[in-house]
Design a protein around this motif. Structure first.
Motif, PDB file in Angstrom:
ATOM      1  N   ALA A  49     -19.905  13.794 -24.115  1.00 13.87           N
ATOM      2  CA  ALA A  49     -20.000  15.254 -24.101  1.00 13.87           C
ATOM      3  C   ALA A  49     -21.110  15.707 -23.167  1.00 13.87           C
ATOM      4  O   ALA A  49     -20.995  16.745 -22.513  1.00 13.87           O
ATOM      5  CB  ALA A  49     -20.253  15.788 -25.511  1.00 13.87           C
ATOM      6  N   ALA A  50     -22.178  14.930 -23.086  1.00 13.72           N
ATOM      7  CA  ALA A  50     -23.286  15.325 -22.216  1.00 13.72           C
ATOM      8  C   ALA A  50     -22.903  15.218 -20.746  1.00 13.72           C
ATOM      9  O   ALA A  50     -23.381  15.993 -19.914  1.00 13.72           O
ATOM     10  CB  ALA A  50     -24.503  14.454 -22.503  1.00 13.72           C
ATOM     11  N   THR A  51     -22.044  14.275 -20.395  1.00 11.68           N
ATOM     12  CA  THR A  51     -21.648  14.150 -18.994  1.00 11.68           C
ATOM     13  C   THR A  51     -20.557  15.151 -18.634  1.00 11.68           C
ATOM     14  O   THR A  51     -20.451  15.553 -17.485  1.00 11.68           O
ATOM     15  CB  THR A  51     -21.152  12.729 -18.688  1.00 11.68           C
ATOM     16  OG1 THR A  51     -20.062  12.414 -19.563  1.00 11.68           O
ATOM     17  CG2 THR A  51     -22.267  11.717 -18.877  1.00 11.68           C
ATOM     18  N   ARG A  52     -19.747  15.550 -19.605  1.00 12.69           N
ATOM     19  CA  ARG A  52     -18.701  16.543 -19.316  1.00 12.69           C
ATOM     20  C   ARG A  52     -19.269  17.941 -19.223  1.00 12.69           C
ATOM     21  O   ARG A  52     -18.814  18.745 -18.421  1.00 12.69           O
ATOM     22  CB  ARG A  52     -17.629  16.511 -20.408  1.00 12.69           C
ATOM     23  CG  ARG A  52     -16.666  15.355 -20.256  1.00 12.69           C
ATOM     24  CD  ARG A  52     -15.562  15.440 -21.256  1.00 12.69           C
ATOM     25  NE  ARG A  52     -16.130  15.057 -22.563  1.00 12.69           N
ATOM     26  CZ  ARG A  52     -15.713  15.497 -23.731  1.00 12.69           C
ATOM     27  NH1 ARG A  52     -14.725  16.339 -23.784  1.00 12.69           N
ATOM     28  NH2 ARG A  52     -16.253  15.103 -24.835  1.00 12.69           N
ATOM     29  N   ASN A  53     -20.248  18.275 -20.049  1.00 12.22           N
ATOM     30  CA  ASN A  53     -20.832  19.617 -20.066  1.00 12.22           C
ATOM     31  C   ASN A  53     -22.329  19.535 -19.815  1.00 12.22           C
ATOM     32  O   ASN A  53     -23.128  19.744 -20.727  1.00 12.22           O
ATOM     33  CB  ASN A  53     -20.573  20.295 -21.419  1.00 12.22           C
ATOM     34  CG  ASN A  53     -19.112  20.496 -21.681  1.00 12.22           C
ATOM     35  OD1 ASN A  53     -18.360  20.729 -20.755  1.00 12.22           O
ATOM     36  ND2 ASN A  53     -18.718  20.404 -22.932  1.00 12.22           N
ATOM     37  N   PRO A  54     -22.766  19.235 -18.597  1.00 11.93           N
ATOM     38  CA  PRO A  54     -24.205  19.184 -18.350  1.00 11.93           C
ATOM     39  C   PRO A  54     -24.789  20.592 -18.428  1.00 11.93           C
ATOM     40  O   PRO A  54     -24.097  21.576 -18.186  1.00 11.93           O
ATOM     41  CB  PRO A  54     -24.303  18.611 -16.945  1.00 11.93           C
ATOM     42  CG  PRO A  54     -23.015  18.971 -16.297  1.00 11.93           C
ATOM     43  CD  PRO A  54     -21.988  18.974 -17.396  1.00 11.93           C
ATOM     44  N   PRO A  55     -26.075  20.695 -18.788  1.00 14.57           N
ATOM     45  CA  PRO A  55     -26.682  22.028 -18.846  1.00 14.57           C
ATOM     46  C   PRO A  55     -26.743  22.637 -17.449  1.00 14.57           C
ATOM     47  O   PRO A  55     -26.850  21.918 -16.448  1.00 14.57           O
ATOM     48  CB  PRO A  55     -28.080  21.755 -19.401  1.00 14.57           C
ATOM     49  CG  PRO A  55     -28.330  20.320 -19.162  1.00 14.57           C
ATOM     50  CD  PRO A  55     -26.997  19.643 -19.152  1.00 14.57           C
TER      51      PRO A  55
END
Length: 169
Positions: A49-55
């Motif tokens: 999830a962190a790689t798909r939706n980076p801040p």
């Protein structure tokens, strides 16, 4: 039949050993080095999830820090964030009346790159025993202007007419 003191101690030790809170040191597992370690994201199905939706990238060197302990001071906040770059300001917001922390603050860096490193390094980390969250600071929204007062209550001299009904003595 009364138990001797050594028998009572043995019974207590066996009861502690049987409880789930007692785990001998030889049977503990180090989760951080274990390859079978599960993160919360993998348990809930969003493995990357962190790689798909980076801040989103930062546009300002000012960061909003929430989740601060009531005991966190400006100096503690500055000490925690100074490792990521040159700090311009570290400020814990306090209540005017009581002087206590409101639980959030702002950290300003000299450059956006340093602020980005600090956001990545300090987000969801512990500070004074509390988990803090680091986000980009948003500009303060201006207060709306006060509604205009009706002119019917004022006379030609500029004094207002008090329309109190009744008398309290």
């Amino acid at each position: 039949m009364a138990l001797s003191s050594s028998a009572r101690l043995l019974r207590r030790a066996l009861a502690l050993r049987a409880s789930p809170s007692f785990i001998p040191q030889s049977q503990t597992t180090t989760w951080s080095s274990s390859p079978a370690c599960f993160s919360s994201s993998s348990l809930f199905g969003d493995d990357d999830a962190a790689t798909r939706n980076p801040p989103p990238p930062l546009t300002t060197p000012k960061l909003f820090v929430s989740g601060l302990s009531r005991l966190t001071t400006d100096e503690k906040l500055q000490g925690a964030f100074s490792q990521f770059g040159q700090l311009v300001e570290a400020k814990v917001i306090t209540d005017r009346a009581s002087g206590r922390s409101k639980g959030f603050g702002f950290v300003t860096y000299a450059s956006i790159e340093e602020a980005e490193k600090a956001r990545e390094g300090m987000n969801a980390k512990f500070l004074d025993g509390w988990v803090i969250f680091v986000d980009p600071a948003k500009p303060r929204e201006p207060k709306p202007p006060p509604p205009p007062q009706p002119e019917s209550d004022s006379s030609e001299t500029g004094f207002r007419v008090n329309k109190t009904i009744g008398w309290c003595g």
